[in-house]
Design a protein around this motif. Sequence first.
Motif, PDB file in Angstrom:
ATOM      1  N   GLU A 185       0.822  -1.209   0.000  1.00  0.00           N
ATOM      2  CA  GLU A 185       0.000   0.000   0.000  1.00  0.00           C
ATOM      3  C   GLU A 185       0.859   1.262   0.000  1.00  0.00           C
ATOM      4  O   GLU A 185       0.378   2.349  -0.333  1.00  0.00           O
ATOM      5  CB  GLU A 185      -0.926  -0.003   1.217  1.00  0.00           C
ATOM      6  N   GLU A 186       2.125   1.101   0.354  1.00  0.00           N
ATOM      7  CA  GLU A 186       3.029   2.248   0.330  1.00  0.00           C
ATOM      8  C   GLU A 186       3.365   2.591  -1.113  1.00  0.00           C
ATOM      9  O   GLU A 186       3.694   1.719  -1.928  1.00  0.00           O
ATOM     10  CB  GLU A 186       4.302   1.926   1.105  1.00  0.00           C
ATOM     11  N   LYS A 187       3.286   3.858  -1.454  1.00  0.00           N
ATOM     12  CA  LYS A 187       3.526   4.273  -2.830  1.00  0.00           C
ATOM     13  C   LYS A 187       4.971   4.010  -3.247  1.00  0.00           C
ATOM     14  O   LYS A 187       5.904   4.415  -2.558  1.00  0.00           O
ATOM     15  CB  LYS A 187       3.204   5.760  -3.015  1.00  0.00           C
ATOM     16  N   VAL A 188       5.114   3.344  -4.385  1.00  0.00           N
ATOM     17  CA  VAL A 188       6.440   3.122  -4.971  1.00  0.00           C
ATOM     18  C   VAL A 188       6.517   3.981  -6.226  1.00  0.00           C
ATOM     19  O   VAL A 188       5.845   3.718  -7.226  1.00  0.00           O
ATOM     20  CB  VAL A 188       6.656   1.637  -5.321  1.00  0.00           C
ATOM     21  N   ILE A 189       7.317   5.026  -6.163  1.00  0.00           N
ATOM     22  CA  ILE A 189       7.433   5.981  -7.272  1.00  0.00           C
ATOM     23  C   ILE A 189       8.810   5.850  -7.910  1.00  0.00           C
ATOM     24  O   ILE A 189       9.831   5.857  -7.223  1.00  0.00           O
ATOM     25  CB  ILE A 189       7.225   7.439  -6.796  1.00  0.00           C
ATOM     26  N   ARG A 190       8.847   5.728  -9.223  1.00  0.00           N
ATOM     27  CA  ARG A 190      10.105   5.677  -9.947  1.00  0.00           C
ATOM     28  C   ARG A 190      10.009   6.549 -11.196  1.00  0.00           C
ATOM     29  O   ARG A 190       8.931   6.725 -11.766  1.00  0.00           O
ATOM     30  CB  ARG A 190      10.440   4.229 -10.362  1.00  0.00           C
ATOM     31  N   ILE A 263      13.632  -8.958 -24.225  1.00  0.00           N
ATOM     32  CA  ILE A 263      13.166  -7.579 -24.313  1.00  0.00           C
ATOM     33  C   ILE A 263      12.892  -7.027 -22.921  1.00  0.00           C
ATOM     34  O   ILE A 263      13.256  -5.896 -22.594  1.00  0.00           O
ATOM     35  CB  ILE A 263      11.896  -7.496 -25.191  1.00  0.00           C
ATOM     36  N   ALA A 264      12.235  -7.846 -22.084  1.00  0.00           N
ATOM     37  CA  ALA A 264      11.898  -7.407 -20.723  1.00  0.00           C
ATOM     38  C   ALA A 264      13.150  -7.047 -19.928  1.00  0.00           C
ATOM     39  O   ALA A 264      13.190  -6.009 -19.246  1.00  0.00           O
ATOM     40  CB  ALA A 264      11.106  -8.492 -19.998  1.00  0.00           C
ATOM     41  N   ARG A 265      14.175  -7.881 -20.010  1.00  0.00           N
ATOM     42  CA  ARG A 265      15.404  -7.590 -19.262  1.00  0.00           C
ATOM     43  C   ARG A 265      16.081  -6.325 -19.795  1.00  0.00           C
ATOM     44  O   ARG A 265      16.555  -5.489 -19.011  1.00  0.00           O
ATOM     45  CB  ARG A 265      16.378  -8.773 -19.336  1.00  0.00           C
ATOM     46  N   THR A 266      16.136  -6.177 -21.111  1.00  0.00           N
ATOM     47  CA  THR A 266      16.752  -4.988 -21.705  1.00  0.00           C
ATOM     48  C   THR A 266      16.059  -3.716 -21.222  1.00  0.00           C
ATOM     49  O   THR A 266      16.712  -2.742 -20.831  1.00  0.00           O
ATOM     50  CB  THR A 266      16.690  -5.059 -23.240  1.00  0.00           C
ATOM     51  N   LEU A 267      14.734  -3.741 -21.221  1.00  0.00           N
ATOM     52  CA  LEU A 267      13.979  -2.553 -20.800  1.00  0.00           C
ATOM     53  C   LEU A 267      14.089  -2.318 -19.301  1.00  0.00           C
ATOM     54  O   LEU A 267      14.150  -1.167 -18.851  1.00  0.00           O
ATOM     55  CB  LEU A 267      12.508  -2.703 -21.204  1.00  0.00           C
ATOM     56  N   ALA A 268      14.130  -3.396 -18.516  1.00  0.00           N
ATOM     57  CA  ALA A 268      14.275  -3.248 -17.061  1.00  0.00           C
ATOM     58  C   ALA A 268      15.624  -2.611 -16.723  1.00  0.00           C
ATOM     59  O   ALA A 268      15.704  -1.727 -15.866  1.00  0.00           O
ATOM     60  CB  ALA A 268      14.145  -4.604 -16.378  1.00  0.00           C
ATOM     61  N   GLU A 269      16.674  -3.048 -17.392  1.00  0.00           N
ATOM     62  CA  GLU A 269      18.003  -2.487 -17.147  1.00  0.00           C
ATOM     63  C   GLU A 269      18.083  -1.045 -17.639  1.00  0.00           C
ATOM     64  O   GLU A 269      18.767  -0.218 -17.035  1.00  0.00           O
ATOM     65  CB  GLU A 269      19.065  -3.358 -17.820  1.00  0.00           C
ATOM     66  N   ARG A 270      17.398  -0.747 -18.737  1.00  0.00           N
ATOM     67  CA  ARG A 270      17.389   0.623 -19.249  1.00  0.00           C
ATOM     68  C   ARG A 270      16.704   1.563 -18.254  1.00  0.00           C
ATOM     69  O   ARG A 270      17.031   2.751 -18.183  1.00  0.00           O
ATOM     70  CB  ARG A 270      16.684   0.669 -20.608  1.00  0.00           C
ATOM     71  N   GLY A 272      17.068   1.345 -15.183  1.00  0.00           N
ATOM     72  CA  GLY A 272      17.909   1.400 -13.994  1.00  0.00           C
ATOM     73  C   GLY A 272      17.680   0.267 -13.033  1.00  0.00           C
ATOM     74  O   GLY A 272      18.171   0.293 -11.899  1.00  0.00           O
ATOM     75  N   GLY A 273      16.943  -0.760 -13.460  1.00  0.00           N
ATOM     76  CA  GLY A 273      16.652  -1.893 -12.586  1.00  0.00           C
ATOM     77  C   GLY A 273      17.352  -3.152 -13.042  1.00  0.00           C
ATOM     78  O   GLY A 273      18.332  -3.111 -13.787  1.00  0.00           O
ATOM     79  N   LYS A 289      13.949  -5.724  -9.825  1.00  0.00           N
ATOM     80  CA  LYS A 289      14.232  -4.646  -8.891  1.00  0.00           C
ATOM     81  C   LYS A 289      14.221  -3.336  -9.662  1.00  0.00           C
ATOM     82  O   LYS A 289      14.931  -3.193 -10.654  1.00  0.00           O
ATOM     83  CB  LYS A 289      15.587  -4.861  -8.213  1.00  0.00           C
ATOM     84  N   ILE A 290      13.425  -2.414  -9.193  1.00  0.00           N
ATOM     85  CA  ILE A 290      13.270  -1.156  -9.926  1.00  0.00           C
ATOM     86  C   ILE A 290      13.444   0.019  -9.003  1.00  0.00           C
ATOM     87  O   ILE A 290      13.147  -0.081  -7.811  1.00  0.00           O
ATOM     88  CB  ILE A 290      11.878  -1.098 -10.624  1.00  0.00           C
TER      89      ILE A 290
END
Length: 290
Positions: A185-190, A263-270, A272-273, A289-290
């Motif tokens: 419930e805690e807001k996770v903002i990225r 694709i998912a890993r490439t975008l996650a790393e892009r 910063g995760g 991890k993001i």
Amino acid sequence: MVYCLLCAAVVIILLCVKIYLLKKSAREISAQFADRLKNDTNNTIYVSSGDKDIRSLAESLDSQLSVLRREKLSCIQGNRELKNAVTNISHDLRTPLTAIRGYLDLAEKTDDPQKLRRYISVISQRTDAMQQLTEELFSYSVIISKDEPGDTEEIYINQLLAECISSYYPVLTESGISPDIDLTEEKVIRTANRSELSRVFSNLLTNAAKYSSGDLEIRLTADGVITFANTADNMTSVQAAQLFDRFYTVETARSSTGLGLSIARTLAERAGGSLTAELTEGRLVMTMKI
């Protein structure tokens, strides 16, 4: 006068010795550098000289050699992946094309409406498979050609993840999956690109729908760790380790292009995760991890 001449002679001798040692060290460095370039070895360049500048030069060359070795290995791996990719793409294109050609021949030779409908249905399925492959290939080529994400903004991760799960809910239920969802419930903002992050979640959900044995747990913690966990009875730890390899597909899911998770890993790393996969006691756990 004699004393001055003796001092000058000593200085000249010392300079000659110094020059000789420097030239010897230069020859040592040159020979070893050529050897390291020619042979695949991790041995460092050794110099007999105690001169700090010469040693610094040797250390600098060692550092550059390490970079060259990594780039060489990357090129070798890239060439190997490219060859495998060409083989896989050729197979994935040839299979539906062969089926389409065969059923077109059958359709031309029959006047039976029921058989004709069945043939057209198969042709349509094979055409859809080819369209999916070409679209994934185009999407992947666009993604890897970019070094930076698109327009970024502050994203409420909880909400975006919930929206993606909601949109994929029919697909999951069709696969017999009722996801167990626990979002903090805690807001996770990225700060990230919304469409790219949404693509990551969508690809992970698609993967779960393909490989789950009927269950799916989705978790989001307050520190931005997202996990997708499901039972994967038919998967091995070796297969799990290869899931992010380009064009890799588990044999039971050959309809897949093998690009979704890459694709998912490439975008996650892009963004910063990071994105990893692990098979633990028969459960496939995707951790982002993001």
